[in-house]
Write a protein that holds these residues in place. Structure first.
Motif, PDB file in Angstrom:
ATOM      1  N   UNK A 289      28.037   8.078  85.379  1.00 11.25           N
ATOM      2  CA  UNK A 289      27.947   7.289  86.598  1.00 11.25           C
ATOM      3  C   UNK A 289      27.849   5.781  86.347  1.00 11.25           C
TER       4      UNK A 289
ATOM      5  N   UNK B 250      18.229   1.264  93.782  1.00 13.90           N
ATOM      6  CA  UNK B 250      17.078   1.389  92.896  1.00 13.90           C
ATOM      7  C   UNK B 250      15.821   0.991  93.658  1.00 13.90           C
ATOM      8  N   UNK B 251      14.869   1.919  93.734  1.00 17.14           N
ATOM      9  CA  UNK B 251      13.638   1.649  94.472  1.00 17.14           C
ATOM     10  C   UNK B 251      12.572   1.172  93.491  1.00 17.14           C
TER      11      UNK B 251
ATOM     12  N   UNK C 206      13.287   0.102  84.757  1.00 19.84           N
ATOM     13  CA  UNK C 206      12.806   0.364  86.119  1.00 19.84           C
ATOM     14  C   UNK C 206      13.974   0.496  87.088  1.00 19.84           C
ATOM     15  N   UNK C 207      15.094  -0.182  86.782  1.00 19.34           N
ATOM     16  CA  UNK C 207      16.264  -0.037  87.655  1.00 19.34           C
ATOM     17  C   UNK C 207      16.707   1.429  87.690  1.00 19.34           C
ATOM     18  N   UNK C 208      16.854   2.014  86.512  1.00 21.87           N
ATOM     19  CA  UNK C 208      17.340   3.400  86.473  1.00 21.87           C
ATOM     20  C   UNK C 208      16.257   4.403  86.862  1.00 21.87           C
TER      21      UNK C 208
ATOM     22  N   UNK D   4      14.024   3.958  89.087  1.00 23.76           N
ATOM     23  CA  UNK D   4      13.864   3.947  90.534  1.00 23.76           C
ATOM     24  C   UNK D   4      15.133   4.328  91.269  1.00 23.76           C
ATOM     25  N   UNK D   5      16.232   4.540  90.529  1.00 22.61           N
ATOM     26  CA  UNK D   5      17.508   4.825  91.193  1.00 22.61           C
ATOM     27  C   UNK D   5      17.411   6.144  91.951  1.00 22.61           C
ATOM     28  N   UNK D   6      17.887   6.144  93.210  1.00 23.82           N
ATOM     29  CA  UNK D   6      17.516   7.230  94.123  1.00 23.82           C
ATOM     30  C   UNK D   6      17.940   8.635  93.715  1.00 23.82           C
ATOM     31  N   UNK D   7      19.089   8.815  93.107  1.00 25.11           N
ATOM     32  CA  UNK D   7      19.401  10.230  92.810  1.00 25.11           C
ATOM     33  C   UNK D   7      19.800  10.447  91.357  1.00 25.11           C
TER      34      UNK D   7
ATOM     35  N   UNK E  57      28.580   0.586  88.450  1.00 27.54           N
ATOM     36  CA  UNK E  57      28.566   1.939  89.003  1.00 27.54           C
ATOM     37  C   UNK E  57      30.009   2.427  89.042  1.00 27.54           C
TER      38      UNK E  57
END
Lengths: 434, 212
Positions: free
Chosen positions: A391, B139-140, A426-428, A430-433, A410
């Motif tokens: 991805x 990204x959260x 932290x970017x990855x 926190x990535x939503x899915x 992406x």
């Protein structure tokens, strides 16, 4: 890849067997993980048995047809060997050999390959996967209830919205046939005809039964078994037969939180195999016409041929291949990816140390990450990422190295974004899915 | 001092919901000693009712566990936990919204723009659900306070936070993109509190009576 000149062997496989390439295997693995996670949540422990057994262990256990389908051969030491044909007989052997050490009641799951020299056809293979749970060493209906609950949990976990667990009782069918004066020796053939109701319809069933009993009896059998209405309405209509087991089972299921939306009492359900003695089950998925995706029931004396000890049990087999097909048909496996989520680009020799640092950073964070092995053109590295359905591509070229930054692309959306290297995990994370 | 027979209402220990919550309890006719405020649990002087003072975000847990029979809590807290509670009355105070906002000069103006961006929030579950519904992946970045400052610091591209007046947004030059939900304080009951008839429900249903 260098070309060699020696003789080439045609890269073929045996009929009825399959290779699974990464994409298909990723889907199968996901299905298996989900199923196993439910089994384990209910406290089933895993066992495994050898793929090869002494012929005498399996011979004669599967009827005439089954015996013909056994893969049988002499090994190099001249021993008479067969390949595993199902998981039930080896399980019986394991229990007979080990019951004194096993916790009783004993609950196990097993997922393994079996081999049958059957005629290959669409959806029928000579090598396929079986997936069973069984509880032995108790006659309490709680075991049947737990199996039903586990079946429900498996199909919910797999994402099926509309499916039905059909249940019936062998005791009830026998009691119906007995009171309608169907002779003991004719009962298996009558049940066999009834079992085909979904395939050949009412007229077909009558036609088959005519060979065994008179028209009045046939009408009575069909009146008693082809019922409509809610489970309790059906129970009410069958009060004069041996219905207590069904009643108790349905009550326990309701108390255990199994909604009637998913549980249908079907008095015409028979199950092909004649070793069932109590509650039987079959699961059907709406919208996919592939027959039962899970089936089983209560049996007595599992290990009779291997020991004097008697073990009653209840178990079901999940049709692994059919379940995968059903999920594919319903689009439940569309989003399954391969194992890499991120590809770190190998830009050039100068920036390689930084790329390795980033690769290490993502690896330590637990993000599934790989690095490209050659400083190839970006186009080629992107194409590799696309082919593996990776991805994200992460790039640290000379500009990024100067700024202590990272560019993330992406591959699905094409969107590109540069962030400080320190924020990469932290970017990855926190990535939503992801 | 406290008794198992008492009906227990959990309210916010510190913050903007405390005063209106106490006023609401008073409006039902329950009295308590002012000098006791500051204690974690106080007994009403004229009814078998106790007031339990706990952190706002813990109120649903007390209710769910059945150690408080009723609670006064912002819907935002309930939504973020992703649980359902029986709401007896909406209380009309503590009104706020959960919104997504980005810096005024930023090019992020629509929900679609948020794809792949960094969004700072303390409401991770609500944000995640909202993004999923809108088919957006981003990204959260989980931050527990002062979320509004994070875009300026370069930690995020957008924020998702609770707003009441919108003044904070103005101060930090943030512009709303979307509203995730609107919220107010609600009076909820424990699923374990199954006495159909009780003094609290009666008073809420039939109006208040100062005499008991």
């Amino acid at each position: 890849m260098t070309k060699k000149t020696n003789k080439i062997i045609e890269p073929k496989i045996l009929r009825g067997t399959r290779d699974f390439l990464p994409e298909e295997m990723a889907r199968r693995n996901l299905v298996q993980q989900k199923i196993t996670s439910v089994f384990e949540r209910f406290g089933y422990d895993c066992i495994d048995t050898p793929a090869i057994e002494y012929a005498e262990t399996l011979l004669g256990k599967y009827g005439d047809e089954g015996s013909k389908q056994l893969y049988r051969f002499k090994d190099n030491g001249g021993r008479d060997i067969v390949l595993r044909f199902d998981q039930t007989v080896p399980f019986a052997r394991v229990v007979a050999a080990n019951y004194s050490q096993l916790p009783m009641p004993f609950k196990r799951y097993q997922i393994s390959k079996v081999w049958r020299a059957d005629k290959p056809a669409k959806g029928r293979y000579r090598e396929f996967t079986q997936c069973d749970i069984d509880i032995i060493g108790t006659k309490n209906l709680l075991a049947e209830t737990e199996i039903a609950k586990a079946m429900l949990a498996v199909f919910e976990k797999l994402g099926f919205k509309e499916f039905i667990i059909k249940i019936n009782s062998r005791r009830l069918i026998n009691s119906i046939l007995d009171s309608l004066m169907v002779k003991q020796e004719d009962q298996p053939a009558v049940m066999c005809a009834l079992d085909k109701f979904n395939k050949i319809g009412r007229a077909g069933v009558i036609e088959e039964m005519k060979l065994i009993c008179d028209e009045k009896t046939i009408e009575n059998i069909l009146d008693a078994t082809l019922l409509t209405g809610t489970n309790s309405e059906k129970v009410e209509k069958l009060e004069k037969y041996d219905i207590q087991e069904v009643k108790n089972f349905l009550r326990l299921c309701s108390q255990a939180g199994i909604s009637e939306t998913f549980l249908e009492f079907d008095p015409s359900l028979v199950r092909g195999l004649d070793y069932y003695t109590g509650i039987i089950y079959e699961v059907y998925v709406n919208g996919v016409d592939i027959g039962a995706v899970c089936a089983g029931g209560r049996y007595d004396d599992l290990c009779g041929l291997f020991t004097q000890e008697e073990f009653s049990g209840v178990g079901v087999a999940f049709g692994f291949d059919r379940i995968v097909v059903a999920m594919e048909t319903l689009g439940l496996l569309n989003d399954v990816r391969l194992n890499s989520e991120v590809l770190v680009i190998y830009f050039d020799e100068e920036t390689l140390p930084k790329s390795l640092e980033v690769w290490n950073q993502l690896q330590s964070t637990g993000i599934d990450t790989e690095i490209y092995f050659e400083p190839a053109k970006l186009q080629k590295q992107f194409a590799y990422a696309n082919k593996k359905k990776i991805r994200f591509v992460v790039l640290c070229g000379p500009d990024e190295v100067k700024e202590n930054a990272i560019t993330i692309k992406n591959m699905d959306t094409g969107k590109q974004k540069t962030i400080p290297q320190s924020q990469l995990d932290s970017y990855f994370k926190g990535y939503t899915n992801l | 001092m406290t008794s198992a027979k008492n009906i227990r209402i959990a309210i916010q220990k510190q913050g903007r919901l405390q005063d209106p919550s106490l006023n609401f309890i008073r409006s039902l006719g329950f009295e308590f000693k002012k000098e006791q405020l500051g204690e974690l649990i106080i007994q009403c002087t004229n009814a078998p009712v106790e007031i339990l003072f706990v952190r706002n975000i813990d109120i649903p847990e007390y209710i769910k566990a059945g150690v408080a029979d009723f609670g006064i809590v912002g819907e935002n807290i309930i939504y973020e936990r992703g649980e359902r509670y029986n709401i007896i009355k909406r209380l009309g105070f503590g009104k706020c919204k959960l919104i997504i906002a980005s810096p005024r000069e930023s090019s992020l103006r629509t929900i679609e723009n948020l794809q792949d961006e960094r969004i700072a929030t303390s409401y991770t579950k609500s944000l995640q659900d909202f993004l999923r519904q809108n088919n957006i992946n981003a990204s959260i970045i989980e931050i527990n306070g002062s979320v509004e400052i994070t875009p300026k610091l370069g930690l995020s591209d957008a924020i998702c936070d609770i707003v009441q007046t919108g003044n904070t947004l103005k101060t930090y030059e943030l512009e709303p993109i979307a509203t995730i939900f609107e919220s107010e304080a609600v009076f909820i009951e424990s699923p374990y509190y199954n006495k159909k008839k009780n003094i609290i429900l009666e008073r809420i249903q039939y109006g208040n009576s100062k005499t008991c």
